[in-house]
Scaffold this active site. Sequence first.
Site, PDB file in Angstrom:
ATOM      1  N   SER A   1       2.777  -5.656  -2.530  1.00 19.09           N
ATOM      2  CA  SER A   1       2.660  -5.085  -1.197  1.00 19.09           C
ATOM      3  C   SER A   1       1.805  -3.825  -1.263  1.00 19.09           C
ATOM      4  CB  SER A   1       4.051  -4.749  -0.648  1.00 19.09           C
ATOM      5  OG  SER A   1       3.952  -4.143   0.612  1.00 19.09           O
ATOM      6  N   GLY A   2       0.770  -3.787  -0.423  1.00 21.75           N
ATOM      7  CA  GLY A   2      -0.147  -2.660  -0.427  1.00 21.75           C
ATOM      8  C   GLY A   2      -1.360  -2.850  -1.302  1.00 21.75           C
TER       9      GLY A   2
ATOM     10  N   THR B   1      -3.809  -8.837   2.800  1.00 19.56           N
ATOM     11  CA  THR B   1      -4.115  -9.137   4.208  1.00 19.56           C
ATOM     12  C   THR B   1      -5.555  -8.779   4.543  1.00 19.56           C
ATOM     13  OG1 THR B   1      -1.800  -8.706   4.767  1.00 19.56           O
ATOM     14  CG2 THR B   1      -3.386  -8.702   6.575  1.00 19.56           C
TER      15      THR B   1
ATOM     16  N   ASN C   1       3.597   0.337   1.476  1.00 23.00           N
ATOM     17  CA  ASN C   1       2.469  -0.095   2.311  1.00 23.00           C
ATOM     18  C   ASN C   1       2.831   0.136   3.777  1.00 23.00           C
ATOM     19  OD1 ASN C   1       0.184  -1.246   3.343  1.00 23.00           O
ATOM     20  ND2 ASN C   1       0.714  -3.341   2.827  1.00 23.00           N
TER      21      ASN C   1
ATOM     22  N   SER D   1       2.780  -3.881   5.549  1.00 27.40           N
ATOM     23  CA  SER D   1       3.201  -4.863   4.548  1.00 27.40           C
ATOM     24  C   SER D   1       3.564  -6.185   5.226  1.00 27.40           C
ATOM     25  CB  SER D   1       4.406  -4.325   3.773  1.00 27.40           C
ATOM     26  OG  SER D   1       4.889  -5.296   2.868  1.00 27.40           O
ATOM     27  N   SER D   2       3.018  -7.288   4.699  1.00 28.06           N
ATOM     28  CA  SER D   2       3.344  -8.622   5.213  1.00 28.06           C
ATOM     29  C   SER D   2       4.706  -9.034   4.679  1.00 28.06           C
ATOM     30  CB  SER D   2       2.277  -9.636   4.784  1.00 28.06           C
ATOM     31  OG  SER D   2       1.031  -9.305   5.322  1.00 28.06           O
TER      32      SER D   2
ATOM     33  N   GLY E   1       3.502 -11.107  -3.505  1.00 22.81           N
ATOM     34  CA  GLY E   1       3.409 -11.081  -4.961  1.00 22.81           C
ATOM     35  C   GLY E   1       4.774 -11.016  -5.616  1.00 22.81           C
TER      36      GLY E   1
ATOM     37  N   GLU F   1       8.019  -9.695  -7.186  1.00 20.59           N
ATOM     38  CA  GLU F   1       8.788  -8.504  -6.835  1.00 20.59           C
ATOM     39  C   GLU F   1       9.926  -8.324  -7.811  1.00 20.59           C
ATOM     40  OE1 GLU F   1      10.056  -8.599  -2.804  1.00 20.59           O
ATOM     41  OE2 GLU F   1       8.040  -8.394  -1.967  1.00 20.59           O
TER      42      GLU F   1
END
Length: 1140
Positions: free
Chosen positions: A160-161, A165, A207, A210-211, A429, A431
Amino acid sequence: MLFSPQGDHVWLDTQPNSEFNVPIGAVVKESDSGRILLEDDEGKEHWITARNMHMVQLMHPSSVQGVEDMIRLGDLHEAGMVHNLLIRHQEHKIYTYTGSILVAVNPYQLLPLYTVDQIRLYCNKRIGELPPHVFAIADNCYFNMKRNKRDQCCVISGESGAGKTESTKLILQFLAAVSGQHSWIEQQILEANPILEAFGNAKTIRNDNSSRFGKYIDIHFNQSGVIEGARIEQFLLEKSRVCRQAPEERNYHIFYCMLMGMNTEQKKMLNLGTASEYTYLTMGSCTSCESRNDAKDYAHIRSAMKILMFSDSEHWDISKLLAAILHLGNFVIVLLLIQTLLDFLCSPGMTRFELQNSLTNLSIIVRGESVSRPLNVVQAANGKDAFVKGIYGQIFLWIVNKINSAIFNPASQKPKDRHQSIGLLDIFGFENFSNNSFEQLCINIANEHLQQFFVHHVFKLEQEEYIAEHIAWNNIDFTDNHQALEVIALKPMNIISLIDEESRFPKGTDATMLVKINSLHGKSNVYIPPRSVHDTKFGINHFAGVVFYESKDFLEKNRDTLSANVMQVVHSSKNKFLREIFQGLDTTKRLSTLGGQFKQSLEKLMKILEQCQPYFIRCIKPNDYKKPLLFDRELCIKQLRYSGVMETIQIRKAGYPVRYRFEEFFERYRFLLPWSLRQKNDTRQSCISISQAVLGKDESWQVGRTKIFLKDHHDTVLELQLQNVLTDKVLLIQKVMRGLKDRSQFLKQRRSAVAIQSAWRGYCCRKEFRMVLLGFGRLQALYRGRQLAQRYEATRARIVAFQALCRGFLLRQRLAQQQRAACVIQAYARGMLARQTYQRIKREVMLTDTLNIHLKEEKNLIQVLGPLKGREEAMRLQKEHLPAQEREETEARQGRNVLANKPTNHDVISDQEMVDKIFGFLPSMIGGQEGQAPLGFEDLETKPNKLEEVDLDMVPMSVELEEEADGLEEYTFPKFAATYFQGSSTHTHIRRQLRHPLLYHDDKDNVLASLAVWVIILRFMGDLPEPAMFAKSATTKSSSVMTQIYDTLGRKNQVQFRNDSPNMVRQADYVCGISSLKLKRSSKLTGKVTEQLRSGEEAFQEDISISQRPMSNLEKVHFIIGNAILRPFYLYANFCICFP
């Protein structure tokens, strides 16, 4: 390793036992005294001695400056990859290849890399022709699809970050640009991102955008390569975020955008306030985000919904449900449902009690009868949260389906109309947090599948390269995560199936689930059981490392179901949109669990990817602070391991990781081959000769068509042999090392002495500093007091000066007023004296006129009657005239008094009448001759009438002159000029000097005088400029104006008086007397000049002319009047002409 010279680059292993530590790059700064000084990539310095020389290894030349493709690195290990990424990141080169894999490092700043020119530059280019770029991957996907008629896919992964995206957006932008037509469908595909980000992205610690879900965008192209549609698949939305957020994190963006973007009327209709008023938006203690503008984003979401065919009523229905979620979040706090929520959810026949009862009670079927039991506070809160998560999840699914209905175009069954596609997988990704739950397990399972797909694909490409180079190749064993996948999700009794099975049992708990998993997989290398019976954490050995999961709430999250009471309320609600989004759910049937749904979606995704030619983009986050040019090596190493890039290195190590082109190999190691054996024309044979001479004739290294393939130890042997060439340098270093011990001891003692000196000097300086501070405090007090005194004195002086100026100004004003008053008094006094003088002179003139008349009459009578009788008759007539004269004077005096009493009703007189009144006493002369006037000018011979005496001070200055009476055409000045002017002179005014007088003169002196007077008159009127100054002689310096007039005209000229007539003598005396009286006060003529006028004294000088020097206006008047006095009979007509 031997000591390296200054400037060499080496690897420094500082912490060999750390998990995420790898050797760091360093450069040799100093190399003397038996040790070397290294400066690493982070700017830290390290002294290396002989004892820790094993920590240093020589860096391959390809790793010094960095390479665009990390396959070309000689140091093919984790340290080499991280060092290469660091060098390129510092140069703003965020993209790096690893074969066909693109590694993208988030720069956290805007770079000029995504313009239209860049899109044109990378269009139809192969990988490697241009520097690495995300556009290059997109271009290869697009043109390989068109060329090979095969579907392509691009897998974008990272933390994330890391920028997943943004990379997806850039690829969509590139594909929309190169497809050839900017159609409406392309715009719709691009506008789907803002809506999905608003409902599926949130601010996290790592982020700001973040998605929290995975998505696969399948873009469809026709045979010509033009975009004709797309379809979006979503995976595992994090619905728990709606109810709970970690500290410093926010809920989904749409809630904050709605509260900031709606107008006051809309918020009032939904009974909405600010974000701080709702429990679901404040659990993370963060309601704002610096990098986002929620109000602006809401406007963008509204426009995107219109483009994607969302109606206004549908948008309003979504807003009502989102508002209901916020109000329901406050239900437990206030223990009351507000009316707005009831309006959204209740049916017309349902009461508030029924809705509240469905959320606080549980109904079960026992022997065909429904039994209801109350729920405790925790169970009611969990039921409410499940209801909220269900609503939000169904809204998200409905939005995705709505977008697909707008952008998806079903494929035709005809073969010629079938389309190709490019899939973009933007997925979460790997985690590994301090507290991992069911969501992390699903995310890591997805990454396990992608890693298996990645390893298989990359290994296949490796095999193809060996075959292309004609290498004798044997199968290579590589690390495979297939076993972990079997334990987790593939084999029959896997962990996911056990969790699903336990979720279906009514009495199943997290503890019973953990017991089943331990019993079946406790002895597996993949599963790590809890440490004790009371421990609820279990671990799984993933491809990227061991992750421990907290089993609490696993079953609740996996069930993801709503109670029958709540579903009954939903289906009976009057909200049509709410019933629509829950329409597909049937409580009577057995629902699949969340894990089962995710597993099915993942299997479907893997089947799609296996049918496509894949490309991989690994996004790397350089630091956790979102700052540019900050590179955290340990964080990047973790991400490289989690993303699977390190697995690629391991695969390459199993084969031939060191690869050189023949030219590169020969250029570096040509010194190992004797000069006679070097063949520059045949580099392949030269490389073989070097390898055979150094490495021997074995099969551990191979030669292909364009490259030579080596093992890691082969590269080491070649480097050691190359170092032997520098033996003299090694000996020099050995000599320096002998003084290392003594020098180190000396340096230690010197550091100790310096430390003692520093401490003692610091103590003394601090003591002196305290005294200086005390003195400065006192000095500041004195100085500030003096400054205040000076400022006071300066201010006082300025005030005093200002007062003086004001008083002086007022005094000068009063003085000026007094002066003006005095001037007025003086003016009136002088006017009175002038009038008195004028009256006296007038009386004298009248007496003189009377005497002249008497003498003339006496003379005539004497001639007629004789002397005796003539005198007697004259005396008698004089006696008769005296009473009449006195009577006239009395009448004139009375007329003046009457005129004085009428200050505003005076008769206006013209200039000619004024001249006649003032100069009426002068004799009548025409052309300078006496006698009768010519025909037509007889009126000029008539004696002017005696004018009435008028006080000029009483005449108003503002009264305008009346127009002269008509009928005077025969007496006009043009007629006079045409008759008497000489030569071609006319009555018109000219400014140039005259060459001869206007009227005729017999005497030459009169001609000169007339011209001189004319020049002076023009100068007086300003029509001629003043002559330049000249030096005056001593004789003329003190002479009077009249004397200068005599000098100007010359000695030969004399004033002729007619002595034959005593009357004329008396008249001349009378004129001279009047002139002397008139000029007594207004000129500088003295009594001597008057006597000279009377006696006709001559004092002429011919050498200097008075008219040739500058004169004041007063002198000009003196000159003009003086000439008139001296020549009354000749110049009177000229004066009349000059002043018509």
